[in-house]
Design a protein around this motif. Sequence first.
Motif, PDB file in Angstrom:
ATOM      1  N   THR A 191       0.840  -1.206   0.000  1.00  0.00           N
ATOM      2  CA  THR A 191       0.000   0.000   0.000  1.00  0.00           C
ATOM      3  C   THR A 191       0.873   1.254   0.000  1.00  0.00           C
ATOM      4  N   ASP A 192       2.164   1.115   0.365  1.00  0.00           N
ATOM      5  CA  ASP A 192       3.101   2.247   0.343  1.00  0.00           C
ATOM      6  C   ASP A 192       4.183   1.937  -0.688  1.00  0.00           C
ATOM      7  N   TRP A 193       4.320   2.795  -1.681  1.00  0.00           N
ATOM      8  CA  TRP A 193       5.259   2.475  -2.777  1.00  0.00           C
ATOM      9  C   TRP A 193       6.715   2.593  -2.366  1.00  0.00           C
ATOM     10  N   LYS A 194       6.977   3.276  -1.240  1.00  0.00           N
ATOM     11  CA  LYS A 194       8.386   3.438  -0.834  1.00  0.00           C
ATOM     12  C   LYS A 194       8.883   2.221  -0.050  1.00  0.00           C
ATOM     13  N   VAL A 195       7.943   1.378   0.396  1.00  0.00           N
ATOM     14  CA  VAL A 195       8.336   0.201   1.191  1.00  0.00           C
ATOM     15  C   VAL A 195       8.184  -1.044   0.329  1.00  0.00           C
ATOM     16  N   GLN A 196       9.322  -1.657  -0.021  1.00  0.00           N
ATOM     17  CA  GLN A 196       9.273  -2.841  -0.888  1.00  0.00           C
ATOM     18  C   GLN A 196       9.087  -4.102  -0.044  1.00  0.00           C
TER      19      GLN A 196
END
Length: 603
Positions: free
Chosen positions: A173-178
Amino acid sequence: MQKIRNIAIIAHVDHGKTTLVDKILHSCSIFRDNETAGELILDNNDLERERGITIVSKNVSVKYKDVKINIIDTPGHADFGGEVERVLKMADGVLLLCDAFEGAMPQTRFVTQKALALGLKPIVVVNKVDKENCRPEEVYEQIFELFFNLEATEEQLDFPVIYGSSKQGWMNTDWKVQTDNIFPLMDAILENIPPAPIQEGTLQMQITSLDYSSFVGRIAIGRVARGTIKENMPVSLVKRDGKIVKSRIKELYTFEGLGKVKVSEVSSGDICAVVGIDGFDIGDTIADFENPEQLEVISIDEPTMNMLFTINNSPFFGKEGKFVTSQRLRERLYKELEKNLALRVVETDLPDAYLVYGRGILHLSVLIETMRREGYEMQVGQPQVIIKTIDGVKCEPIETLIVDVPGEVSGKVIELVTQRKGELLIMEPKGDLQHLEFEIPARGIIGLRNNVLTATAGEAIMAHRFKAYEPWKGTIPGRLNGVLISMDKGMTTAYAIDKLQDRGRFFVDPGVDIYEGQILGEHIRDNDLVINITKGKQLTNMRASGTDDNTRIAPAIKFSLEECMEYIQADEYIEVTPASIRLRKIYLTEQERKVKGKSLVGQ
């Protein structure tokens, strides 16, 4: 509540739909540990794999947390919109896939409009966030604006967003957290897509696609809308025109993984394949035997382009193909109508020629390429747009054209498009590219792609979408250069090609059989030129040292089928055989062209 979810995956071409389905199949353990599945599992015919596009929609299903998820992979190209329109009827929700750099493209708008109109619940997946200079937040805003403009409901506007990279196999849901899996997406599907509704009552099932097996013949595929369908059950088949045919179901299958599993009954909400019903078409309803009720017939947008298909009558007729007669051509075209809903075939005054109507160049070229690989030989004419008279005014199809190009060559693109009666509507920066939007007649797009790619050194990204019929924009200049035409039948020689290189660029190599009237190359001027490239060098026993020049020949230009379709003019044909694609004049001898050609050029 039954544990079934039906979702369709929609997106612009090349935004990663089929790759995402691959990852869903792998993460839900469809394959054994020792089984190699490969990539792009669903693009299973040769043409789809070669072009890297989906042409025919596919059904698969996976099990996740005890819930069966039926997934429908749809084509992304506007020319195959007919496929998308009918399979959306089987879904309760859609995954709208978007490229994190390119954002909402014209085709995204087209399929999203269809999905929202059917009341489907969307989940937005912003894909390829691992790309350089991607802009996920901007793309999210862009999609929200698109939904708003398409008059989405409050519930549809409150869509969940998942970011990730289907190629690398992660979603979050957060693009910065892979993350290291795509389960956040699977959880979002279970939470947000409504379960397939159970509807009690008499049987209703609409046939939305078909399959073929050499053992059992044609298989009807669709979603059971109401009631339960059972093996050996007597049913009524309600045709599109309301006619009722009595029939019986022999076998039933549901989708499991990549295959089908035989079952004895299927209840409402699930997608199944039915064997044993004869004479059905897409859009027909399988209904109760005694009280048949018809479901609303699928409506498909009209075709915008037509082409003449005729038998091959060149001097090389029948040398390379298996099916060459007009009877075979006619049978094959009418067979295609059964599953290709956006296609129309109209008989002409000539006994061996048919007008085939389609959605665009790619739609028609895939049909030609498929027939060619099956062993058919034929000739096709120049693609023509369909002109309509609306309220006494001559109207033509207008398309929205979007071109993304490097800033320094945007001027060349604007010049090329405006020459073809295009109007520039929007010009704005998009990352390191210039984003251009035009309105242009569909006629103007034919042959434009080659010119734009040449002018931009191959860096332009083009996409277009049908907008509406609008008043005729006037004449559009055709091909700028004339062609080089063969004077004789025989084999091409390097010596003759070398001597004529200053006259233009050639489409044929040395050592190729040619015939009179075949198009051999492009002339440097705007008129056609008749040449002889079968001439050999005169050999004598007298030789002077130093007079023998080595021939240096530029490589021949090889056109793809679509490029040929965009290149030819009204007085030319493409000869298509399983082994070759040749360009030719309709009238092969120079005398015939002088007498009859004048009437063609004026068209």
